[in-house]
Design an enzyme around this catalytic site. Structure first.
Site, PDB file in Angstrom:
ATOM      1  N   ASP B 109       0.840  -1.182   0.000  1.00  0.00           N
ATOM      2  CA  ASP B 109       0.000   0.000   0.000  1.00  0.00           C
ATOM      3  C   ASP B 109       0.883   1.243   0.000  1.00  0.00           C
ATOM      4  O   ASP B 109       1.802   1.353   0.813  1.00  0.00           O
ATOM      5  CB  ASP B 109      -0.902  -0.017   1.236  1.00  0.00           C
ATOM      6  CG  ASP B 109      -2.117   0.869   1.044  1.00  0.00           C
ATOM      7  OD1 ASP B 109      -2.515   1.103  -0.109  1.00  0.00           O
ATOM      8  OD2 ASP B 109      -2.672   1.323   2.057  1.00  0.00           O
ATOM      9  N   HIS B 116      -3.821  13.871   1.140  1.00  0.00           N
ATOM     10  CA  HIS B 116      -4.025  12.902   2.223  1.00  0.00           C
ATOM     11  C   HIS B 116      -2.836  12.879   3.175  1.00  0.00           C
ATOM     12  O   HIS B 116      -3.000  12.927   4.400  1.00  0.00           O
ATOM     13  CB  HIS B 116      -4.260  11.508   1.644  1.00  0.00           C
ATOM     14  CG  HIS B 116      -4.265  10.424   2.683  1.00  0.00           C
ATOM     15  ND1 HIS B 116      -5.277  10.297   3.612  1.00  0.00           N
ATOM     16  CD2 HIS B 116      -3.370   9.436   2.968  1.00  0.00           C
ATOM     17  CE1 HIS B 116      -5.009   9.271   4.417  1.00  0.00           C
ATOM     18  NE2 HIS B 116      -3.858   8.736   4.045  1.00  0.00           N
ATOM     19  N   GLU B 177     -10.525   3.721   3.884  1.00  0.00           N
ATOM     20  CA  GLU B 177      -9.635   4.498   3.027  1.00  0.00           C
ATOM     21  C   GLU B 177      -9.996   4.200   1.577  1.00  0.00           C
ATOM     22  O   GLU B 177      -9.968   3.047   1.138  1.00  0.00           O
ATOM     23  CB  GLU B 177      -8.154   4.175   3.315  1.00  0.00           C
ATOM     24  CG  GLU B 177      -7.724   4.642   4.707  1.00  0.00           C
ATOM     25  CD  GLU B 177      -6.213   4.773   4.862  1.00  0.00           C
ATOM     26  OE1 GLU B 177      -5.465   4.085   4.137  1.00  0.00           O
ATOM     27  OE2 GLU B 177      -5.781   5.583   5.722  1.00  0.00           O
ATOM     28  N   GLU B 179      -9.264   4.027  -2.084  1.00  0.00           N
ATOM     29  CA  GLU B 179      -8.036   3.880  -2.863  1.00  0.00           C
ATOM     30  C   GLU B 179      -8.332   3.223  -4.214  1.00  0.00           C
ATOM     31  O   GLU B 179      -9.350   2.575  -4.389  1.00  0.00           O
ATOM     32  CB  GLU B 179      -7.027   2.974  -2.133  1.00  0.00           C
ATOM     33  CG  GLU B 179      -6.715   3.409  -0.721  1.00  0.00           C
ATOM     34  CD  GLU B 179      -5.495   2.697  -0.142  1.00  0.00           C
ATOM     35  OE1 GLU B 179      -4.785   1.994  -0.889  1.00  0.00           O
ATOM     36  OE2 GLU B 179      -5.272   2.848   1.069  1.00  0.00           O
ATOM     37  N   ASP B 212      -8.985   0.270   2.208  1.00  0.00           N
ATOM     38  CA  ASP B 212      -7.961  -0.122   3.184  1.00  0.00           C
ATOM     39  C   ASP B 212      -8.472   0.243   4.581  1.00  0.00           C
ATOM     40  O   ASP B 212      -8.092   1.258   5.156  1.00  0.00           O
ATOM     41  CB  ASP B 212      -6.668   0.624   2.852  1.00  0.00           C
ATOM     42  CG  ASP B 212      -5.555   0.273   3.813  1.00  0.00           C
ATOM     43  OD1 ASP B 212      -5.475  -0.879   4.238  1.00  0.00           O
ATOM     44  OD2 ASP B 212      -4.763   1.183   4.131  1.00  0.00           O
TER      45      ASP B 212
END
Lengths: 399, 399
Positions: B109, B116, B177, B179, B212
């Site tokens: 990741d 962010h 999260e 992503e 995530d």
């Protein structure tokens, strides 16, 4: 053929598991070894001498089964090797190719040695307390790259990378980390269901030496705040043979006292244990090898004394948030160091961050590893009954 | 059966890859979808309608092949779906079980969104510069737990853990999260041989939305100095369908300017690109669902504008030290945020570290997620031609 018991730590009471390409074979076989002889367990299984399910290429066939089967397999292989073993199932170690013993699922590396964490904290974060404030509240760890776990004797290509702002090139601070790895087997666990600490023997088949190669310059530049990444991910070497936990019954010792603070309940096992294993790190250089010199021992440490957090605590912590285990998961204890000179598991510590070179028998000096250098990890139980298979790795320049 | 082109972003020009358990089948099948219809690609392969090697259970069969084969497979499947498709190969999406589309090897990741990283730095390290000094020198990343990557619609069990000294219990700061994930295929690369940045299309089959999940209290207590571990490892959700990079040709945009500093050579691609994808995060609560309300959008961000480091840069960095790639490796971009209100990909940011609750249509307020809450990630190209399959996850209490 009779395979006499040996006193080299690979006798009838050890029986480690490995995966070998045997002479003339076109596929790997699950094997064990007695002294310097390799026994073809997969072949024995096909011949009906041990359970048929052992007829596989690697330790994966064991990891896929429950712990009870690991025990029965060990009993069956013990009966095989103490009897008259068919000649065709026995090979000299020098004639086989030792392969990665199992397929690595997730690889997690811990940081469980107090002396190591203290040493590293002092070097990497000189303005802070050497031991992070939460270090004794939980066994700290991080995920490593399972795709670059390689078997002992695989060359390690010197990593390149970003050593600092506008500074890209080969790592100039290539290091080793002397660790114990632990290998997870058994059925996958369920999401949201932690593994209790006292169930460790249902989930850990065995241990093996592990070298968590580290590029200190890449690591120092990159590691805040997400932790080690490219400074570690280029290679992790493991031994070719997994020592069963059952072979280490006599090596169990009381775990370290943990009173300040007392760990949370899920990290307190009623039957937790350390492992009384003497470990050592040795180096050889091309010049040493040209002169016929053996690798020179630069450090010794004991796993039982060096590790504050036990393997069972590491396992319980790993799953305490609800994360699952799968067969093939690999844990590393983190570098094992003890307090004192010549008792640390990394060159970073032994050379005081590169400021005090180690002297080798040729008169050569080393802080970090040069191309052609070889690092050797060795270990055995203090009573001498069980030797851990070594980890050897030679540094190669990038092609 | 004719499968008309659709305007929902799952038309003939998209053709994502997935793995489904089809009605009456006892094994998964590689599939694609057109609108809300699922096409049995594996079945078509067995019938000789597309290449025979596509007769497999999942996207793994594609990942095992070279990129040229991904293109020819796509052409063949396109020809199939624009023609008269045998009825038995077509199913309603509602009648199939969508599975994890591929077997995850290593999961890395990244932390590639400047807004962010700045937001998080401000909250987690208020006394330092919000953006770490080295953040623009390399795409920071860490390894996650591949064994807990789950497919969209899998319940996420609230993690428990050590929230602070002498403070153990369920996470009270459970977050998402938003992503983009990218999926690696092609033959394994060799140790010590970095992948050049301009080879990204040889190694990345496609992208998918990725959540995530993060337990901010566990993460905050544990993360120094080894990075996120149990705060993240309990679950990572991915979409059920992989969008091929080829379907996103029209979504390519120029990558962000990188002048201060200019990245090192191996992170400069001559044909590098960002992806002009509009992403959104929506929440629903049990009360909202009882009232028949749709998930409420709490944030929108664009991947092209939100990501400082491109996917190609992430891939090149990952291998720059000599680490290998394997088919099934999964990269995550890290949370995608833009500067401004309601444009961040995590509740940590949106709620200003839990201090400013989000208002929902029922009058309910949320800082972090409560049991029964559902997070939904959605995305589509700004021209509307391609919709990314959603990621949905509902929070369940530990049993």
């Amino acid at each position: 053929m009779r395979l006499d018991d040996t006193d080299d730590g690979f006798g009838h009471a050890h029986l480690p598991w490995g995966s070998c390409l045997l002479p003339g074979a076109d596929a790997p076989a699950l094997c064990t070894r007695v002294g310097d002889r390799v026994v073809d367990v997969a072949g024995a299984a096909r011949a009906g001498l041990v359970p048929a399910w052992l007829a596989g290429p690697s330790v994966d066939v064991l990891l896929a089964r429950r712990a009870a089967d690991w025990g029965s397999a060990r009993v069956a292989v013990h009966q095989l090797v103490v009897g008259d073993v068919p000649d065709r199932l026995v090979h000299d170690l020098a004639d086989v190719v030792e392969l990665l013993p199992f397929t690595v699922a997730d690889y997690v590396d811990f940081y469980a040695s107090e002396a190591h964490a203290t040493n590293v904290g002092r070097l990497f974060r000189p303005d802070d307390d050497p031991l992070p404030a939460h270090w004794k509240h939980l066994p700290m760890g991080y995920h490593g790259r399972s795709g670059t776990v390689v078997v002992s004797s695989t060359d390690v290509v010197r990593p390149h990378g970003i050593r600092g702002a506008d500074d890209v090139g080969p790592s100039e601070r290539l290091d080793v980390e002397l660790e114990l790895g632990w290998v997870v087997g058994g059925p996958p666990t369920r999401l949201g269901r932690p593994v209790p600490i006292d169930a460790v023997e249902d989930h850990v088949l065995g241990v093996l030496l592990l070298d968590d190669w580290s590029a200190r310059d890449l690591q120092a530049f990159e590691y805040r705040p997400l932790g080690p990444f490219l400074g570690k991910s280029f290679a992790t070497s493991v031994a070719a043979w997994v020592t069963p936990m059952e072979a280490l019954q006599d090596a169990r010792v009381a775990p370290p006292a943990q009173r300040d603070p007392v760990p949370p309940d899920h990290l307190q096992g009623v039957a937790d244990f350390g492992l009384d294993l003497d470990l050592e790190l040795a180096l050889s250089t091309p010049r040493m090898r040209a002169q016929g010199l053996h690798p020179h021992v630069v450090s010794r440490a004991n796993a039982g004394r060096g590790l504050y957090w036990t393997i069972a605590q590491q396992l319980a912590h790993l799953t305490s948030n609800g994360a699952t285990l799968r067969p093939g998961d690999l844990g590393g204890t983190g570098t094992i160091s003890e307090v004192g000179e010549a008792s640390a598991g990394s060159l970073l510590e032994l050379s005081h961050d590169g400021s005090v070179p180690l002297e080798l028998p040729t008169g050569e000096r080393r802080t970090f590893l040069e191309d052609g250098d070889e690092a050797v990890l060795r270990g055995r139980s203090t009573d001498g009954s069980v030797t851990l298979a070594p980890v050897v790795g030679r540094v190669a320049p990038r092609a």
